[in-house]
Motif scaffolding. Structure first.
Motif, PDB file in Angstrom:
ATOM      1  N   ASP A   1      -1.534   8.853   2.523  1.00  0.00           N
ATOM      2  CA  ASP A   1      -0.191   8.653   3.072  1.00  0.00           C
ATOM      3  C   ASP A   1       0.134   7.160   3.151  1.00  0.00           C
ATOM      4  O   ASP A   1      -0.695   6.296   2.877  1.00  0.00           O
ATOM      5  CB  ASP A   1      -0.011   9.356   4.422  1.00  0.00           C
ATOM      6  CG  ASP A   1      -0.709   8.655   5.571  1.00  0.00           C
ATOM      7  OD1 ASP A   1      -1.493   7.729   5.335  1.00  0.00           O
ATOM      8  OD2 ASP A   1      -0.458   9.032   6.728  1.00  0.00           O
ATOM      9  N   LYS A   2       1.359   6.896   3.488  1.00  0.00           N
ATOM     10  CA  LYS A   2       1.903   5.531   3.496  1.00  0.00           C
ATOM     11  C   LYS A   2       1.019   4.529   4.241  1.00  0.00           C
ATOM     12  O   LYS A   2       0.655   3.481   3.710  1.00  0.00           O
ATOM     13  CB  LYS A   2       3.286   5.615   4.140  1.00  0.00           C
ATOM     14  CG  LYS A   2       4.006   4.330   4.314  1.00  0.00           C
ATOM     15  CD  LYS A   2       5.350   4.649   4.953  1.00  0.00           C
ATOM     16  CE  LYS A   2       6.179   3.454   5.205  1.00  0.00           C
ATOM     17  NZ  LYS A   2       7.473   3.785   5.797  1.00  0.00           N
ATOM     18  N   TRP A   3       0.660   4.826   5.470  1.00  0.00           N
ATOM     19  CA  TRP A   3      -0.088   3.851   6.267  1.00  0.00           C
ATOM     20  C   TRP A   3      -1.563   3.855   5.947  1.00  0.00           C
ATOM     21  O   TRP A   3      -2.233   2.831   6.030  1.00  0.00           O
ATOM     22  CB  TRP A   3       0.144   4.083   7.763  1.00  0.00           C
ATOM     23  CG  TRP A   3       1.593   3.982   8.109  1.00  0.00           C
ATOM     24  CD1 TRP A   3       2.354   4.926   8.737  1.00  0.00           C
ATOM     25  CD2 TRP A   3       2.489   2.887   7.845  1.00  0.00           C
ATOM     26  NE1 TRP A   3       3.652   4.488   8.864  1.00  0.00           N
ATOM     27  CE2 TRP A   3       3.761   3.247   8.330  1.00  0.00           C
ATOM     28  CE3 TRP A   3       2.336   1.651   7.236  1.00  0.00           C
ATOM     29  CZ2 TRP A   3       4.869   2.404   8.237  1.00  0.00           C
ATOM     30  CZ3 TRP A   3       3.431   0.818   7.133  1.00  0.00           C
ATOM     31  CH2 TRP A   3       4.675   1.197   7.634  1.00  0.00           C
TER      32      TRP A   3
ATOM     33  N   LYS B   1       1.933   3.448  17.476  1.00  0.00           N
ATOM     34  CA  LYS B   1       1.652   4.886  17.503  1.00  0.00           C
ATOM     35  C   LYS B   1       1.194   5.381  16.122  1.00  0.00           C
ATOM     36  O   LYS B   1       0.218   6.128  16.020  1.00  0.00           O
ATOM     37  CB  LYS B   1       2.905   5.641  17.945  1.00  0.00           C
ATOM     38  CG  LYS B   1       2.720   7.131  18.052  1.00  0.00           C
ATOM     39  CD  LYS B   1       3.992   7.794  18.532  1.00  0.00           C
ATOM     40  CE  LYS B   1       3.833   9.302  18.591  1.00  0.00           C
ATOM     41  NZ  LYS B   1       5.061   9.961  19.025  1.00  0.00           N
ATOM     42  N   SER B   2       1.880   4.968  15.066  1.00  0.00           N
ATOM     43  CA  SER B   2       1.512   5.393  13.710  1.00  0.00           C
ATOM     44  C   SER B   2       0.161   4.832  13.295  1.00  0.00           C
ATOM     45  O   SER B   2      -0.636   5.534  12.663  1.00  0.00           O
ATOM     46  CB  SER B   2       2.568   4.956  12.703  1.00  0.00           C
ATOM     47  OG  SER B   2       3.762   5.655  12.903  1.00  0.00           O
ATOM     48  N   LEU B   3      -0.111   3.583  13.658  1.00  0.00           N
ATOM     49  CA  LEU B   3      -1.397   2.988  13.312  1.00  0.00           C
ATOM     50  C   LEU B   3      -2.529   3.705  14.036  1.00  0.00           C
ATOM     51  O   LEU B   3      -3.557   4.024  13.441  1.00  0.00           O
ATOM     52  CB  LEU B   3      -1.413   1.489  13.622  1.00  0.00           C
ATOM     53  CG  LEU B   3      -2.704   0.761  13.274  1.00  0.00           C
ATOM     54  CD1 LEU B   3      -3.085   0.934  11.804  1.00  0.00           C
ATOM     55  CD2 LEU B   3      -2.579  -0.722  13.623  1.00  0.00           C
ATOM     56  N   THR B   4      -2.329   4.004  15.308  1.00  0.00           N
ATOM     57  CA  THR B   4      -3.345   4.728  16.077  1.00  0.00           C
ATOM     58  C   THR B   4      -3.622   6.082  15.446  1.00  0.00           C
ATOM     59  O   THR B   4      -4.782   6.465  15.250  1.00  0.00           O
ATOM     60  CB  THR B   4      -2.894   4.899  17.536  1.00  0.00           C
ATOM     61  OG1 THR B   4      -2.728   3.601  18.117  1.00  0.00           O
ATOM     62  CG2 THR B   4      -3.901   5.687  18.348  1.00  0.00           C
TER      63      THR B   4
ATOM     64  N   ARG C   1      -2.418  -4.549  12.777  1.00  0.00           N
ATOM     65  CA  ARG C   1      -0.972  -4.584  13.088  1.00  0.00           C
ATOM     66  C   ARG C   1      -0.305  -5.799  12.462  1.00  0.00           C
ATOM     67  O   ARG C   1       0.789  -5.708  11.935  1.00  0.00           O
ATOM     68  CB  ARG C   1      -0.732  -4.649  14.605  1.00  0.00           C
ATOM     69  CG  ARG C   1      -0.922  -3.406  15.390  1.00  0.00           C
ATOM     70  CD  ARG C   1       0.213  -2.414  15.443  1.00  0.00           C
ATOM     71  NE  ARG C   1       1.572  -2.843  15.567  1.00  0.00           N
ATOM     72  CZ  ARG C   1       2.270  -2.919  16.677  1.00  0.00           C
ATOM     73  NH1 ARG C   1       1.712  -2.628  17.833  1.00  0.00           N
ATOM     74  NH2 ARG C   1       3.520  -3.262  16.666  1.00  0.00           N
ATOM     75  N   ARG C   2      -0.972  -6.945  12.529  1.00  0.00           N
ATOM     76  CA  ARG C   2      -0.410  -8.159  11.925  1.00  0.00           C
ATOM     77  C   ARG C   2      -0.390  -8.062  10.401  1.00  0.00           C
ATOM     78  O   ARG C   2       0.538  -8.530   9.753  1.00  0.00           O
ATOM     79  CB  ARG C   2      -1.193  -9.396  12.365  1.00  0.00           C
ATOM     80  CG  ARG C   2      -0.856  -9.848  13.777  1.00  0.00           C
ATOM     81  CD  ARG C   2      -1.466 -11.199  14.090  1.00  0.00           C
ATOM     82  NE  ARG C   2      -2.916 -11.188  14.111  1.00  0.00           N
ATOM     83  CZ  ARG C   2      -3.665 -10.824  15.150  1.00  0.00           C
ATOM     84  NH1 ARG C   2      -3.095 -10.418  16.269  1.00  0.00           N
ATOM     85  NH2 ARG C   2      -4.971 -10.864  15.088  1.00  0.00           N
TER      86      ARG C   2
END
Length: 123
Positions: free
Chosen positions: A22-24, A52-55, A43-44
């Motif tokens: 997926d994208k992330w 939330k999406s990164l987690t 995140r940087r």
């Protein structure tokens, strides 16, 4: 997955590919292939992703054994994410897909333009 030379993509395969490609996930894997990172470093490095999406992405990748979480004994305690040996095996197939996309972007752009033109002119 293979059945007498046929490629079969069942629900477990589809779920795994959805979670890993997926994208992330692709962005996270790209970063972690280079070096282990803490959450805020990711995140940087991927400024468009929300916390939330990164987690959620990190949890999915960890659940699938592609990355691991490491507690670093510092004050305060830190968490570092690193790619696993299993995760490293994704590098080659992902690179093949990225090369395919790069080589075919002009044809894809033309196909999209043609499709959009047809859509605009249809009743």
């Amino acid at each position: 997955m293979d059945t007498e030379g046929e490629l079969f993509i069942g629900p477990p395969h589809r779920e795994l590919l959805d979670q890993v490609l997926d994208k992330w996930s692709l962005s996270v894997l790209s970063e972690l292939c280079e070096r282990p990172c803490r959450f805020n470093e990711l995140r940087r490095a991927i400024p468009q992703v929300t916390q939330k999406s990164l987690t959620a992405t990190l949890r999915r990748l960890e659940r699938n054994g592609v990355i691991e979480r490491e507690v670093v004994s510092t004050r305060p305690v830190a968490i570092r994410y690193l790619i696993t040996p299993l995760g490293k095996t994704l590098r080659s197939p992902i690179d093949v897909l990225l090369v395919w996309a790069s080589e075919n972007m002009p044809a894809i752009a033309r196909a999209r333009e043609a499709f959009d033109m047809r859509e605009e002119t249809s009743p």
